[in-house]
Design a protein around this motif. Sequence first.
Motif, PDB file in Angstrom:
ATOM      1  N   GLY A 142      15.064   1.086   9.126  1.00  0.00           N
ATOM      2  CA  GLY A 142      14.099   0.153   9.690  1.00  0.00           C
ATOM      3  C   GLY A 142      14.479  -0.228  11.105  1.00  0.00           C
ATOM      4  O   GLY A 142      15.373   0.357  11.718  1.00  0.00           O
TER       5      GLY A 142
ATOM      6  N   GLY B 254      10.725  -4.209   8.842  1.00  0.00           N
ATOM      7  CA  GLY B 254       9.602  -3.340   9.144  1.00  0.00           C
ATOM      8  C   GLY B 254       9.203  -2.444   7.988  1.00  0.00           C
ATOM      9  O   GLY B 254       9.815  -2.475   6.913  1.00  0.00           O
ATOM     10  N   PRO B 255       8.149  -1.628   8.180  1.00  0.00           N
ATOM     11  CA  PRO B 255       7.602  -0.798   7.101  1.00  0.00           C
ATOM     12  C   PRO B 255       8.614   0.150   6.465  1.00  0.00           C
ATOM     13  O   PRO B 255       8.607   0.334   5.247  1.00  0.00           O
ATOM     14  CB  PRO B 255       6.483  -0.013   7.805  1.00  0.00           C
ATOM     15  CG  PRO B 255       6.083  -0.871   8.963  1.00  0.00           C
ATOM     16  CD  PRO B 255       7.342  -1.543   9.418  1.00  0.00           C
ATOM     17  N   LEU B 256       9.499   0.760   7.252  1.00  0.00           N
ATOM     18  CA  LEU B 256      10.473   1.691   6.685  1.00  0.00           C
ATOM     19  C   LEU B 256      11.420   0.966   5.729  1.00  0.00           C
ATOM     20  O   LEU B 256      11.712   1.465   4.633  1.00  0.00           O
ATOM     21  CB  LEU B 256      11.272   2.372   7.794  1.00  0.00           C
ATOM     22  CG  LEU B 256      12.361   3.342   7.331  1.00  0.00           C
ATOM     23  CD1 LEU B 256      11.771   4.455   6.479  1.00  0.00           C
ATOM     24  CD2 LEU B 256      13.102   3.929   8.545  1.00  0.00           C
TER      25      LEU B 256
ATOM     26  N   GLU C  98      10.789  -1.777   4.054  1.00  0.00           N
ATOM     27  CA  GLU C  98      10.036  -2.204   2.876  1.00  0.00           C
ATOM     28  C   GLU C  98       9.737  -1.025   1.946  1.00  0.00           C
ATOM     29  O   GLU C  98       9.831  -1.147   0.716  1.00  0.00           O
ATOM     30  CB  GLU C  98       8.753  -2.904   3.311  1.00  0.00           C
ATOM     31  CG  GLU C  98       9.022  -4.222   4.042  1.00  0.00           C
ATOM     32  CD  GLU C  98       7.762  -4.865   4.583  1.00  0.00           C
ATOM     33  OE1 GLU C  98       6.717  -4.795   3.902  1.00  0.00           O
ATOM     34  OE2 GLU C  98       7.805  -5.438   5.688  1.00  0.00           O
ATOM     35  N   VAL C  99       9.383   0.139   2.510  1.00  0.00           N
ATOM     36  CA  VAL C  99       9.122   1.326   1.691  1.00  0.00           C
ATOM     37  C   VAL C  99      10.401   1.780   0.988  1.00  0.00           C
ATOM     38  O   VAL C  99      10.373   2.170  -0.192  1.00  0.00           O
ATOM     39  CB  VAL C  99       8.543   2.468   2.558  1.00  0.00           C
ATOM     40  CG1 VAL C  99       8.537   3.779   1.786  1.00  0.00           C
ATOM     41  CG2 VAL C  99       7.132   2.122   3.002  1.00  0.00           C
TER      42      VAL C  99
ATOM     43  N   GLN D  69      11.091  -0.191  -2.117  1.00  0.00           N
ATOM     44  CA  GLN D  69      10.190   0.114  -3.231  1.00  0.00           C
ATOM     45  C   GLN D  69      10.707   1.245  -4.117  1.00  0.00           C
ATOM     46  O   GLN D  69      10.199   1.445  -5.222  1.00  0.00           O
ATOM     47  CB  GLN D  69       8.794   0.456  -2.691  1.00  0.00           C
ATOM     48  CG  GLN D  69       8.079  -0.726  -2.071  1.00  0.00           C
ATOM     49  CD  GLN D  69       6.809  -0.331  -1.338  1.00  0.00           C
ATOM     50  OE1 GLN D  69       6.340   0.811  -1.450  1.00  0.00           O
ATOM     51  NE2 GLN D  69       6.237  -1.251  -0.581  1.00  0.00           N
TER      52      GLN D  69
ATOM     53  N   ASP E  52       8.791 -10.848  10.194  1.00  0.00           N
ATOM     54  CA  ASP E  52       9.358  -9.578   9.719  1.00  0.00           C
ATOM     55  C   ASP E  52      10.536  -9.823   8.775  1.00  0.00           C
ATOM     56  O   ASP E  52      10.679  -9.136   7.756  1.00  0.00           O
ATOM     57  CB  ASP E  52       9.817  -8.731  10.910  1.00  0.00           C
ATOM     58  CG  ASP E  52       8.660  -8.102  11.669  1.00  0.00           C
ATOM     59  OD1 ASP E  52       7.550  -8.040  11.100  1.00  0.00           O
ATOM     60  OD2 ASP E  52       8.868  -7.677  12.815  1.00  0.00           O
TER      61      ASP E  52
ATOM     62  N   VAL F 279      10.664  -8.687   4.652  1.00  0.00           N
ATOM     63  CA  VAL F 279      11.629  -7.793   4.009  1.00  0.00           C
ATOM     64  C   VAL F 279      12.366  -8.513   2.876  1.00  0.00           C
ATOM     65  O   VAL F 279      12.728  -7.896   1.864  1.00  0.00           O
ATOM     66  CB  VAL F 279      12.604  -7.199   5.058  1.00  0.00           C
ATOM     67  CG1 VAL F 279      13.689  -8.185   5.448  1.00  0.00           C
ATOM     68  CG2 VAL F 279      13.219  -5.907   4.561  1.00  0.00           C
TER      69      VAL F 279
ATOM     70  N   ALA G 204      10.119  -8.371  -0.021  1.00  0.00           N
ATOM     71  CA  ALA G 204      10.167  -7.023  -0.595  1.00  0.00           C
ATOM     72  C   ALA G 204      11.384  -6.851  -1.496  1.00  0.00           C
ATOM     73  O   ALA G 204      11.296  -6.203  -2.552  1.00  0.00           O
ATOM     74  CB  ALA G 204      10.173  -5.981   0.528  1.00  0.00           C
TER      75      ALA G 204
END
Length: 253
Positions: free
Chosen positions: A146, A157-159, A161-162, A165, A191, A195, A198
């Motif tokens: 991230g 950020g998105p990376l 959080e993914v 998962q 941000d 996270v 998440a």
Amino acid sequence: MSEENPAEGDHRRASIVTALREGVRRVDDLARACGVSTMTIRRDLRVLEQRNEIRRVRGGAVPVDAWTFGHRRGRSTAAKDVIAAKLRPLLPERGGVGFDGSTTVHSLARLLKERPANDLTAVTTGFETFHELSGTPGCRAYATGGTADLHTGSLVGPLAEVTLQQFALHTCFLSATCLDDSIGSTEFTADEAAVKRALTAVSRRTVLAVDSSKLGRSAVAKCLSLDEIDILVTDLDPLDERLDPYRGLVDLL
């Protein structure tokens, strides 16, 4: 004059930095907020300036923008040691756990290195915590990747959080910028809050660890409500009256 407990000074200086970042600037206002004399505040500001956490200005102080991991790790060290000792028994001997990138949770990672688990998988949003865990016997460490949050150094950020998962965790260990009994936990950036949510979403149990200087305050970005927190761990005795607003809403340790 009685000698001050080092932990009390740490807590007060942490409260000063938080107040500065919330917009309080003048020495008189800081003294009222902390319940101490202006002379004590001026001494604290000299200490904080030497640590490069604040910059003195006429009549008060302002926070330093670059609040590095090293600076934060040096704050409230006595409280963090107490909290880490309380957190260690909450770590399972095997299975998956999540660590945020805070200095408070980093203290737990350091303690784990001294008292290793048997077969633990740990995923973290903190580069320094990943470095600590990667050399720990009995622990398999993952970093989320991230973008580094400029305020905290955490991976966000998105990376990030993914990546989270992909895990199903037993417990996540988080800290917070502030904790208020009506708002819940809050962070300096959206941000960072995202996270941490998440991490909570993939964990069966959420443990929030904060030192007492953060209680009763709020920052700009909402993170977790109290009903999303299973256990609140502080440097205080669980019977301390400062924890009364949280009693019955979360388990206290």
